[in-house]
Design an enzyme around this catalytic site. Sequence first.
Site, PDB file in Angstrom:
ATOM      1  N   CYS A 104      10.142   1.386   1.918  1.00  0.00           N
ATOM      2  CA  CYS A 104      10.957   0.233   2.337  1.00  0.00           C
ATOM      3  C   CYS A 104      12.409   0.647   2.506  1.00  0.00           C
ATOM      4  CB  CYS A 104      10.806  -0.935   1.373  1.00  0.00           C
ATOM      5  SG  CYS A 104      11.057  -0.505  -0.345  1.00  0.00           S
ATOM      6  N   TRP A 125       0.796  -1.223   0.000  1.00  0.00           N
ATOM      7  CA  TRP A 125       0.000   0.000   0.000  1.00  0.00           C
ATOM      8  C   TRP A 125       0.831   1.278   0.000  1.00  0.00           C
ATOM      9  CZ3 TRP A 125       1.921   1.924   4.445  1.00  0.00           C
ATOM     10  CH2 TRP A 125       2.312   1.013   5.439  1.00  0.00           C
ATOM     11  N   GLU A 137      10.416  -8.640  -2.411  1.00  0.00           N
ATOM     12  CA  GLU A 137      10.997  -7.374  -1.971  1.00  0.00           C
ATOM     13  C   GLU A 137      10.353  -7.065  -0.630  1.00  0.00           C
ATOM     14  OE1 GLU A 137      11.889  -4.093  -1.052  1.00  0.00           O
ATOM     15  OE2 GLU A 137      11.252  -3.012  -2.863  1.00  0.00           O
TER      16      GLU A 137
HETATM   17  P1  NDP Z   1       1.693  -7.495   3.855  1.00  0.00           P
HETATM   18  O1  NDP Z   1       3.025  -8.036   3.580  1.00  0.00           O
HETATM   19  O2  NDP Z   1       0.830  -8.226   4.802  1.00  0.00           O
HETATM   20  O3  NDP Z   1       0.856  -7.315   2.506  1.00  0.00           O
HETATM   21  C1  NDP Z   1       1.414  -7.083   1.231  1.00  0.00           C
HETATM   22  C2  NDP Z   1       0.488  -7.651   0.168  1.00  0.00           C
HETATM   23  O4  NDP Z   1       0.337  -9.063   0.341  1.00  0.00           O
HETATM   24  C3  NDP Z   1      -0.915  -7.080   0.226  1.00  0.00           C
HETATM   25  O5  NDP Z   1      -1.426  -6.956  -1.085  1.00  0.00           O
HETATM   26  C4  NDP Z   1      -1.652  -8.152   1.005  1.00  0.00           C
HETATM   27  O6  NDP Z   1      -3.032  -8.123   0.791  1.00  0.00           O
HETATM   28  C5  NDP Z   1      -1.043  -9.407   0.445  1.00  0.00           C
HETATM   29  N1  NDP Z   1      -1.172 -10.576   1.293  1.00  0.00           N
HETATM   30  C6  NDP Z   1      -1.460 -10.654   2.619  1.00  0.00           C
HETATM   31  N2  NDP Z   1      -1.471 -11.938   3.046  1.00  0.00           N
HETATM   32  C7  NDP Z   1      -1.162 -12.699   1.965  1.00  0.00           C
HETATM   33  C8  NDP Z   1      -0.987 -14.107   1.761  1.00  0.00           C
HETATM   34  N3  NDP Z   1      -1.116 -14.984   2.737  1.00  0.00           N
HETATM   35  N4  NDP Z   1      -0.658 -14.518   0.517  1.00  0.00           N
HETATM   36  C9  NDP Z   1      -0.493 -13.646  -0.499  1.00  0.00           C
HETATM   37  N5  NDP Z   1      -0.648 -12.313  -0.362  1.00  0.00           N
HETATM   38  C10 NDP Z   1      -0.976 -11.832   0.843  1.00  0.00           C
HETATM   39  O7  NDP Z   1       1.941  -6.034   4.284  1.00  0.00           O
HETATM   40  P2  NDP Z   1       1.012  -5.127   5.132  1.00  0.00           P
HETATM   41  O8  NDP Z   1       0.279  -4.313   4.167  1.00  0.00           O
HETATM   42  O9  NDP Z   1       0.235  -5.902   6.149  1.00  0.00           O
HETATM   43  O10 NDP Z   1       2.119  -4.277   5.911  1.00  0.00           O
HETATM   44  C11 NDP Z   1       2.743  -4.863   7.038  1.00  0.00           C
HETATM   45  C12 NDP Z   1       4.189  -4.446   7.125  1.00  0.00           C
HETATM   46  O11 NDP Z   1       4.873  -4.716   5.895  1.00  0.00           O
HETATM   47  C13 NDP Z   1       4.407  -2.998   7.350  1.00  0.00           C
HETATM   48  O12 NDP Z   1       4.323  -2.738   8.715  1.00  0.00           O
HETATM   49  C14 NDP Z   1       5.775  -2.771   6.800  1.00  0.00           C
HETATM   50  O13 NDP Z   1       6.721  -3.044   7.816  1.00  0.00           O
HETATM   51  C15 NDP Z   1       5.929  -3.806   5.706  1.00  0.00           C
HETATM   52  N6  NDP Z   1       5.779  -3.276   4.353  1.00  0.00           N
HETATM   53  C16 NDP Z   1       6.849  -3.277   3.542  1.00  0.00           C
HETATM   54  C17 NDP Z   1       6.751  -2.753   2.269  1.00  0.00           C
HETATM   55  C18 NDP Z   1       7.905  -2.720   1.336  1.00  0.00           C
HETATM   56  O14 NDP Z   1       7.894  -1.902   0.421  1.00  0.00           O
HETATM   57  N7  NDP Z   1       8.890  -3.588   1.469  1.00  0.00           N
HETATM   58  C19 NDP Z   1       5.522  -2.166   1.789  1.00  0.00           C
HETATM   59  C20 NDP Z   1       4.425  -2.266   2.704  1.00  0.00           C
HETATM   60  C21 NDP Z   1       4.569  -2.808   3.937  1.00  0.00           C
HETATM   61  P3  NDP Z   1      -3.958  -7.219   1.717  1.00  0.00           P
HETATM   62  O15 NDP Z   1      -3.352  -5.865   1.816  1.00  0.00           O
HETATM   63  O16 NDP Z   1      -5.200  -7.198   0.957  1.00  0.00           O
HETATM   64  O17 NDP Z   1      -4.001  -7.935   3.045  1.00  0.00           O
END
Ligand code: NDP
Length: 511
Positions: free
Chosen positions: A281, A151, A247
């Site tokens: 990130c 997001w 990533e």
């Molecule tokens: P997640 O890793 O949970 O989600 C990322 C994506 O994966 C979303 O589209 C999510 O869907 C989807 N997803 C969730 N569960 C599954 C699954 N079991 N199998 C496949 N896809 C899945 O990130 P969050 O949005 O919950 O953020 C949590 C933490 O991640 C943050 O606190 C931050 O630390 C880190 N983060 C890191 C990022 C980066 O750029 N490296 C970017 C964003 C977050 P849905 O959103 O619909 O649940």
Amino acid sequence: MASVEQAPTAQAQEATGIPVENPATGKVIATVPTFGVDEVKQVVARARAAQPAWEALGFEERGRVLLRAQKWVTDHADRIIETIVSETGKTVEDAQLAEVMYAAGAFGFWAKQAPELLADEHVKSANLLVRGKRLVVRYRPVGVVGVIGPWNFPLTNSFGDCIPALAAGNAVVLKPSEVTPLTSLLMAGALRESGVPEDVFQVATGDGATGAALVDEVDFIMFTGSTRTGRKVAERAARTLTPFGLELGGKDPMIVLADADIERAANAAAYYSMNNGGQVCISIERVYVEAPVYDQFVTSVTEKIQGLRQGPSTGAGSVDVGAVTFPPQLEIIRAHVADAVGKGASVLTGGKVGGGPGRFFEPTVLVDVDHSMTCMTEETFGPTLPIMKVADAEEALTLANDSPYGLQASVWTKDVARGEELARRVEAGAVCINDAQVNYTVLELPMGGWKASGLGTRHGAGGIRKYTQQQALLTTRLAPKKDPHMFPYSARKTGVMGRLIKLLYGRGKRA
Ligand code: NDP
């Protein structure tokens, strides 16, 4: 498929809708469908049917389509920015620089680079057995690529990975984060208008279960998000032996040496920890400053962060720091600050949840911190900057590497040779000297995490070759009826072969 142009399927419409909220105002601005397992299967089946024709178009024609999409992005920049700002709560500037500019550049980059990076490679071999044969490495698109996005950057980090996948000749199904699906839907319309054939690019909105279903169906899965979910994706992909790229999170250290340009380092620390509300990130998440310049650095950076304006971004230049996009993130940031303060840290500015109907956390500077605190060891992903005094560069390096993460880091010094020497000892996929984050805009450079920060790379040659399968081609044109090593075996032939192996390799020299 749900898009700005095409209505969701009847099944998807019947399914539970996901409300999309503007985090800066708290208002619900749209509702999108949740794709279930069957809808995901259907979407991928349509993508699979559409892919061969897209591949058959060739690099030149696909490149033309991608360049039209690039123009679409620049022509509709305001609309894209408005959409991103409305679903993330970030500032207009964060949406413009780190999203629109990235996407516009990426369409051009991959349109131009794909033919070169995926061209047949003619290989020469020193092996006598294959003398005179034609040896080629060929890159073939995998078929259907699934992209699961986060997001924080709906255009750059979510949609951005789809561009090289399309350039390589794949069909793509994108599952955006459930809290920021609107930008992906807008881009689905943009691609159709630009000439991407129907079903070659589709968006499957939904939650984690939708993402998990996508992993089961596609030929490659590119995931960006948390390390925790990344592990789940890897486990799931292992069931079907589906290749994947990850990533994941980071805890990027900034090392400020005593001879650094402190004013530049302080400006950069303020910007690269607070831009996009710290939800990057590759944000600066922790700082180690050599003792002689610690006080000067802390005073300077605190003044700059104190002066930042925060709130809903109502237009260009209206605020500096936007909202917290993801609801549970606010509690993570608050807990990290509370944990630090409880263990003896001091808050020099900020430190609290902001007021108003929207979701904000004040830009925060923490000092007197150490590695017993979560703010120094776990990804905070918010507008916080913990700063720690260190005796020297060696202590800074030891602390920087004391992390399960290894995404990115920065070293600040006027002695660039020493800076680079130190950078090479940091355990991270990318290290900047006297800079931060801008390496992400260099699509020629690989971007990928070490340790728990990921697997594989985006950008660079690996950023597109991962969406292909390598095929080795060996062609024999002129040949005898029988090669010497073919049946029947004989003691004489075995002896000749033994002497040949000794002659070629037995002297410790290159053949
Ligand atoms: P997640 O890793 O949970 O989600 C990322 C994506 O994966 C979303 O589209 C999510 O869907 C989807 N997803 C969730 N569960 C599954 C699954 N079991 N199998 C496949 N896809 C899945 O990130 P969050 O949005 O919950 O953020 C949590 C933490 O991640 C943050 O606190 C931050 O630390 C880190 N983060 C890191 C990022 C980066 O750029 N490296 C970017 C964003 C977050 P849905 O959103 O619909 O649940």
